[in-house]
Design a protein around this motif. Structure first.
Motif, PDB file in Angstrom:
ATOM      1  N   GLN A 139       0.912  -1.159  -0.022  1.00 10.84           N
ATOM      2  CA  GLN A 139       0.162   0.028  -0.251  1.00 10.84           C
ATOM      3  C   GLN A 139       0.909   1.147  -0.219  1.00 10.84           C
ATOM      4  O   GLN A 139       0.434   1.864  -0.964  1.00 10.84           O
ATOM      5  CB  GLN A 139      -0.937  -0.025   1.264  1.00 10.84           C
ATOM      6  CG  GLN A 139      -1.682  -1.354   0.791  1.00 10.84           C
ATOM      7  CD  GLN A 139      -3.275  -1.020   2.487  1.00 10.84           C
ATOM      8  OE1 GLN A 139      -2.337  -0.227   3.750  1.00 10.84           O
ATOM      9  NE2 GLN A 139      -3.847  -1.723   1.798  1.00 10.84           N
ATOM     10  N   TYR A 140       1.917   1.530   1.224  1.00  2.38           N
ATOM     11  CA  TYR A 140       2.772   2.641   1.115  1.00  2.38           C
ATOM     12  C   TYR A 140       3.371   2.422  -0.156  1.00  2.38           C
ATOM     13  O   TYR A 140       3.667   4.222  -0.879  1.00  2.38           O
ATOM     14  CB  TYR A 140       3.880   2.114   2.102  1.00  2.38           C
ATOM     15  CG  TYR A 140       4.596   3.324   2.703  1.00  2.38           C
ATOM     16  CD1 TYR A 140       4.282   4.853   3.489  1.00  2.38           C
ATOM     17  CD2 TYR A 140       5.975   3.359   2.594  1.00  2.38           C
ATOM     18  CE1 TYR A 140       5.164   5.920   3.810  1.00  2.38           C
ATOM     19  CE2 TYR A 140       6.657   4.432   2.001  1.00  2.38           C
ATOM     20  CZ  TYR A 140       6.337   5.392   3.306  1.00  2.38           C
ATOM     21  OH  TYR A 140       7.230   6.145   3.087  1.00  2.38           O
ATOM     22  N   LEU A 141       4.124   2.029  -0.834  1.00  2.11           N
ATOM     23  CA  LEU A 141       5.035   1.467  -1.628  1.00  2.11           C
ATOM     24  C   LEU A 141       5.074   2.459  -3.652  1.00  2.11           C
ATOM     25  O   LEU A 141       4.857   2.931  -4.064  1.00  2.11           O
ATOM     26  CB  LEU A 141       6.274   0.787  -1.556  1.00  2.11           C
ATOM     27  CG  LEU A 141       7.140   1.153  -2.815  1.00  2.11           C
ATOM     28  CD1 LEU A 141       8.181   2.398  -2.378  1.00  2.11           C
ATOM     29  CD2 LEU A 141       8.339  -0.003  -2.745  1.00  2.11           C
ATOM     30  N   THR A 142       3.433   1.844  -3.424  1.00  2.00           N
ATOM     31  CA  THR A 142       2.498   1.512  -4.599  1.00  2.00           C
ATOM     32  C   THR A 142       2.085   3.350  -4.536  1.00  2.00           C
ATOM     33  O   THR A 142       2.590   3.833  -5.540  1.00  2.00           O
ATOM     34  CB  THR A 142       1.328   0.752  -4.843  1.00  2.00           C
ATOM     35  OG1 THR A 142       2.237  -0.483  -5.082  1.00  2.00           O
ATOM     36  CG2 THR A 142       0.478   0.877  -6.113  1.00  2.00           C
ATOM     37  N   ILE A 143       1.926   3.888  -3.850  1.00  2.00           N
ATOM     38  CA  ILE A 143       1.146   4.965  -3.626  1.00  2.00           C
ATOM     39  C   ILE A 143       2.460   5.861  -3.669  1.00  2.00           C
ATOM     40  O   ILE A 143       2.588   7.518  -4.745  1.00  2.00           O
ATOM     41  CB  ILE A 143       1.077   5.902  -2.944  1.00  2.00           C
ATOM     42  CG1 ILE A 143      -0.772   4.748  -2.274  1.00  2.00           C
ATOM     43  CG2 ILE A 143       0.638   7.486  -2.329  1.00  2.00           C
ATOM     44  CD1 ILE A 143      -1.876   4.866  -0.870  1.00  2.00           C
ATOM     45  N   VAL A 144       3.486   5.912  -3.060  1.00  2.00           N
ATOM     46  CA  VAL A 144       4.863   6.373  -3.231  1.00  2.00           C
ATOM     47  C   VAL A 144       4.945   6.521  -4.843  1.00  2.00           C
ATOM     48  O   VAL A 144       6.056   7.356  -5.213  1.00  2.00           O
ATOM     49  CB  VAL A 144       5.584   6.414  -2.409  1.00  2.00           C
ATOM     50  CG1 VAL A 144       7.012   6.808  -3.069  1.00  2.00           C
ATOM     51  CG2 VAL A 144       5.518   6.325  -0.871  1.00  2.00           C
ATOM     52  N   MET A 145       5.410   5.935  -5.739  1.00  2.00           N
ATOM     53  CA  MET A 145       6.002   5.355  -6.938  1.00  2.00           C
ATOM     54  C   MET A 145       4.407   6.440  -7.942  1.00  2.00           C
ATOM     55  O   MET A 145       5.547   6.763  -8.592  1.00  2.00           O
ATOM     56  CB  MET A 145       6.342   4.252  -6.935  1.00  2.00           C
ATOM     57  CG  MET A 145       7.677   3.964  -5.967  1.00  2.00           C
ATOM     58  SD  MET A 145       8.064   2.014  -6.671  1.00  2.00           S
ATOM     59  CE  MET A 145       9.455   2.602  -8.312  1.00  2.00           C
ATOM     60  N   VAL A 146       3.755   5.330  -7.687  1.00  2.00           N
ATOM     61  CA  VAL A 146       2.883   6.392  -8.846  1.00  2.00           C
ATOM     62  C   VAL A 146       2.625   7.801  -8.911  1.00  2.00           C
ATOM     63  O   VAL A 146       2.075   8.598 -10.043  1.00  2.00           O
ATOM     64  CB  VAL A 146       1.436   5.664  -8.848  1.00  2.00           C
ATOM     65  CG1 VAL A 146       0.447   5.853  -9.672  1.00  2.00           C
ATOM     66  CG2 VAL A 146       2.114   3.936  -8.808  1.00  2.00           C
ATOM     67  N   ALA A 147       2.489   8.352  -7.978  1.00  2.00           N
ATOM     68  CA  ALA A 147       2.437  10.153  -7.218  1.00  2.00           C
ATOM     69  C   ALA A 147       3.619  10.533  -7.415  1.00  2.00           C
ATOM     70  O   ALA A 147       3.912  11.071  -6.493  1.00  2.00           O
ATOM     71  CB  ALA A 147       1.238   9.943  -6.585  1.00  2.00           C
ATOM     72  N   SER A 148       4.961   9.881  -7.968  1.00  2.00           N
ATOM     73  CA  SER A 148       6.278  10.883  -7.883  1.00  2.00           C
ATOM     74  C   SER A 148       6.348  11.649  -8.932  1.00  2.00           C
ATOM     75  O   SER A 148       7.787  11.974  -8.577  1.00  2.00           O
ATOM     76  CB  SER A 148       7.410   9.593  -7.789  1.00  2.00           C
ATOM     77  OG  SER A 148       7.816   8.779  -9.283  1.00  2.00           O
ATOM     78  N   PHE A 149       5.901  11.970  -9.834  1.00  2.00           N
ATOM     79  CA  PHE A 149       6.020  13.508 -10.529  1.00  2.00           C
ATOM     80  C   PHE A 149       6.252  14.733  -9.988  1.00  2.00           C
ATOM     81  O   PHE A 149       6.747  15.398 -10.096  1.00  2.00           O
ATOM     82  CB  PHE A 149       5.088  13.146 -11.052  1.00  2.00           C
ATOM     83  CG  PHE A 149       3.128  13.843 -10.445  1.00  2.00           C
ATOM     84  CD1 PHE A 149       3.569  15.114 -10.288  1.00  2.00           C
ATOM     85  CD2 PHE A 149       2.128  12.968 -10.484  1.00  2.00           C
ATOM     86  CE1 PHE A 149       2.295  15.310  -9.702  1.00  2.00           C
ATOM     87  CE2 PHE A 149       1.183  13.167  -9.564  1.00  2.00           C
ATOM     88  CZ  PHE A 149       0.607  14.723  -9.604  1.00  2.00           C
ATOM     89  N   GLY A 150       5.701  14.516  -8.101  1.00  2.00           N
ATOM     90  CA  GLY A 150       6.038  15.839  -7.517  1.00  2.00           C
ATOM     91  C   GLY A 150       7.267  15.938  -7.080  1.00  2.00           C
ATOM     92  O   GLY A 150       8.395  16.413  -7.165  1.00  2.00           O
ATOM     93  N   LEU A 151       7.730  14.864  -6.853  1.00  2.00           N
ATOM     94  CA  LEU A 151       9.488  14.442  -6.476  1.00  2.00           C
ATOM     95  C   LEU A 151      10.103  14.925  -7.511  1.00  2.00           C
ATOM     96  O   LEU A 151      11.000  16.146  -6.964  1.00  2.00           O
ATOM     97  CB  LEU A 151       9.584  12.695  -5.800  1.00  2.00           C
ATOM     98  CG  LEU A 151      10.829  13.122  -5.780  1.00  2.00           C
ATOM     99  CD1 LEU A 151      11.645  13.155  -4.493  1.00  2.00           C
ATOM    100  CD2 LEU A 151      11.271  10.859  -5.686  1.00  2.00           C
ATOM    101  N   TYR A 152      10.193  14.398  -8.823  1.00  2.00           N
ATOM    102  CA  TYR A 152      10.190  14.876  -9.786  1.00  2.00           C
ATOM    103  C   TYR A 152      10.687  16.771 -10.228  1.00  2.00           C
ATOM    104  O   TYR A 152      11.269  17.367 -10.384  1.00  2.00           O
ATOM    105  CB  TYR A 152      10.128  13.969 -10.849  1.00  2.00           C
ATOM    106  CG  TYR A 152      10.544  12.863 -10.858  1.00  2.00           C
ATOM    107  CD1 TYR A 152      12.473  12.800 -11.137  1.00  2.00           C
ATOM    108  CD2 TYR A 152       9.595  11.542 -10.625  1.00  2.00           C
ATOM    109  CE1 TYR A 152      12.568  10.712 -10.679  1.00  2.00           C
ATOM    110  CE2 TYR A 152      10.147  10.176 -10.458  1.00  2.00           C
ATOM    111  CZ  TYR A 152      11.659  10.568 -10.466  1.00  2.00           C
ATOM    112  OH  TYR A 152      11.912   8.522 -10.834  1.00  2.00           O
ATOM    113  N   MET A 153       9.580  16.656  -9.939  1.00  2.00           N
ATOM    114  CA  MET A 153       9.029  18.235  -9.707  1.00  2.00           C
ATOM    115  C   MET A 153      10.354  18.902  -9.281  1.00  2.00           C
ATOM    116  O   MET A 153      10.579  19.830  -9.676  1.00  2.00           O
ATOM    117  CB  MET A 153       7.825  18.838 -10.255  1.00  2.00           C
ATOM    118  CG  MET A 153       6.430  18.919 -11.081  1.00  2.00           C
ATOM    119  SD  MET A 153       5.403  19.512 -10.765  1.00  2.00           S
ATOM    120  CE  MET A 153       5.558  20.911 -10.272  1.00  2.00           C
ATOM    121  N   GLN A 154      10.089  18.534  -7.503  1.00  2.00           N
ATOM    122  CA  GLN A 154      10.995  19.624  -7.125  1.00  2.00           C
ATOM    123  C   GLN A 154      12.248  19.160  -7.255  1.00  2.00           C
ATOM    124  O   GLN A 154      13.309  20.378  -6.867  1.00  2.00           O
ATOM    125  CB  GLN A 154      10.155  18.329  -5.871  1.00  2.00           C
ATOM    126  CG  GLN A 154      11.401  18.989  -4.443  1.00  2.00           C
ATOM    127  CD  GLN A 154      10.808  18.961  -2.953  1.00  2.00           C
ATOM    128  OE1 GLN A 154      10.096  17.297  -3.311  1.00  2.00           O
ATOM    129  NE2 GLN A 154      11.104  18.654  -1.811  1.00  2.00           N
TER     130      GLN A 154
END
Length: 457
Positions: A139-154
């Motif tokens: 549950q935790y890791l799927t959310i972090v990776m699929v929504a990682s566009f914010g990380l890359y923007m940052q």
């Protein structure tokens, strides 16, 4: 006028003052990031020890995301700063534009990995462990990776700000993201203020929301306050030459940090075979050590553009003095970490992670043993920044491979067979000793071949 001010700052300001001016905002923001890492795991540990273990086992793939984003950022940062030092403003703009393109592609790859690889990744680590660990971890890791566009923007927009000396804005964007993270963690994990109780999934949502907001803030700062870089994507075409230069420096850094992901995965496999609590302690160690190492990485983020700029401007003395200041500040930070880990490890585990008696028995000696490597790591980390700044990123790769794959993992496996959890933690100081030796050799070669031939300005 802005270009003149930039020249005065990067090429003229006294080195110690310049390093603090460039790095202090990054160091402070990374302290907040480190605090977030600790607070995040602290809240998760209040759910259960299994929840803490589940989040800890996610760390290798999270490190992979950071490796891709951070390594690409090193290449962008180095080329952009060097281009500004050479007064090649057209190439600086093209570097930023191609950097944004590379981050978009990187996100798409990460999202695909998050969709197809998370469950097999956890299944490979939790054999014999409670099923609850896998359920929460997926549950935790799927959310972090699929929504990682914010990380890359940052990452991309903060790296552009860093490369042009605007680290204050980078500090603000990072702090905003981290503070939002910290605020949302208890609300979403425990269901406060009318929100649903989401458990470890809430921790993941808090993480990605903070990253997304920080990414947009950094993008806005670039548009409004960065006069050195002008990005225009009208008629944009990827530039093979620039992408090649970015990855010449960036790929070794990506591989180097990915090796850290492989090392963490390997350590998790070894530790879970001995004790699930041992894996949790390993995860806790990474959170705690980040409080002392993240400022050093923030220092590096300020040091790399300084060294790269003065390398482009052929100012050898300024390069050397900046590197010496970097060593001094890094040593002070890691020495403080060593003292804290040696004197109050039990209090850290109880206060921050609600440690059980079993975790204390494993964790207290583990933290004290691992902390020995702090006394060597400061030198190696700053050397890595120097290698990257002058375009010798492969040296950093050699050091990382030797430390984490050739020495640390084999040493951990052998020590685990000999003495179990009592001895395995000594693999960290052993590996750091090897890193110190190789870093010294590579630094000597860098000085002889790259720095010494420059003028004496």
């Amino acid at each position: 006028m802005e270009e003149l001010r930039q020249e005065n700052k990067m090429g003229v300001m006294p080195e110690g003052k310049l390093l603090m001016n460039m790095s202090l905002p990054m160091m402070l923001s990374m302290l907040v990031q480190a605090m977030y890492n600790i607070v995040d795991s602290s809240f998760v540990s209040r759910i259960s020890e299994n929840a803490l273990t589940a989040v800890s086992l996610a760390f290798p793939l999270q490190m992979l995301l950071i490796a891709i984003a951070g390594g690409t950022g090193v290449g962008v940062n180095s080329l952009l700063s060097k281009s500004l030092g050479e007064k090649n403003f057209k190439r600086a703009n093209q570097t930023a534009e191609n950097g944004v393109f590379l981050y978009l592609i990187s996100y798409l790859v990460s999202a695909i990995i998050g969709i197809v690889a998370v469950r097999p990744f956890y299944a490979s680590q939790v054999k014999g462990a409670p099923e609850e660990i896998m359920t929460m971890g997926v549950q935790y890791l799927t959310i972090v990776m699929v929504a990682s566009f914010g990380l890359y923007m940052q990452f991309i927009f903060e790296r552009i700000l860093q490369a042009t000396g605007r680290t204050f804005f980078t500090m603000v964007s990072q702090m905003i993201g981290a503070i939002i993270n910290i605020i949302l963690d208890p609300i979403l994990i425990f269901g406060l203020l009318g929100m649903p109780k989401m458990g470890v999934a809430g921790a993941a949502v808090a993480t990605v929301v903070g990253q997304i907001i920080a990414g947009f803030v950094a993008m806005i700062y670039n548009q409004k306050h960065n006069a050195d870089v002008h990005m225009s994507f009208k008629g944009f075409r990827p530039n093979r030459e620039i992408i090649g230069i970015i990855y010449k420096v960036g790929v070794p850094s990506i591989v180097m940090q990915s090796i850290g992901s492989v090392m963490t995965y390997g350590m998790n496999l070894i530790l879970v075979g001995l004790s699930a609590t041992g894996a949790a302690v390993f995860g806790v160690y990474f959170k705690l050590q980040s409080f002392f190492f993240m400022p050093v990485f923030g220092l590096n983020n300020g040091l790399i553009p300084i060294v790269a700029y003065n390398y482009g401007a052929k100012k050898k003395k300024r390069m050397i003095r900046s590197i010496k200041w970097g060593w001094l500040v890094a040593f002070c930070s890691t020495l403080l970490g060593f003292i804290v880990f040696e004197t109050i490890p039990d209090k850290l585990l109880i206060w921050l992670f609600d440690a059980s008696e079993n975790m204390l028995q494993i964790g207290v000696p583990a933290l004290r043993i691992i902390a020995v490597h702090f006394l060597m790591a400061w030198f190696c980390i700053v050397c890595g920044a120097v290698f990257q700044a002058v375009g010798n990123g492969m040296y950093s790769l050699y050091v990382s491979v030797a430390r984490q794959l050739i020495v640390l993992l084999p040493a951990a496996y052998i020590l685990a067979q000999i003495g179990g959890l009592d001895l395995i933690w000594w693999s960290f100081p052993i590996a750091e000793g090897m890193s110190l030796l190789i870093s010294s050799i590579c630094l000597h070669l860098t000085f002889k071949r790259v720095i010494k031939p420059l003028s004496n300005e």
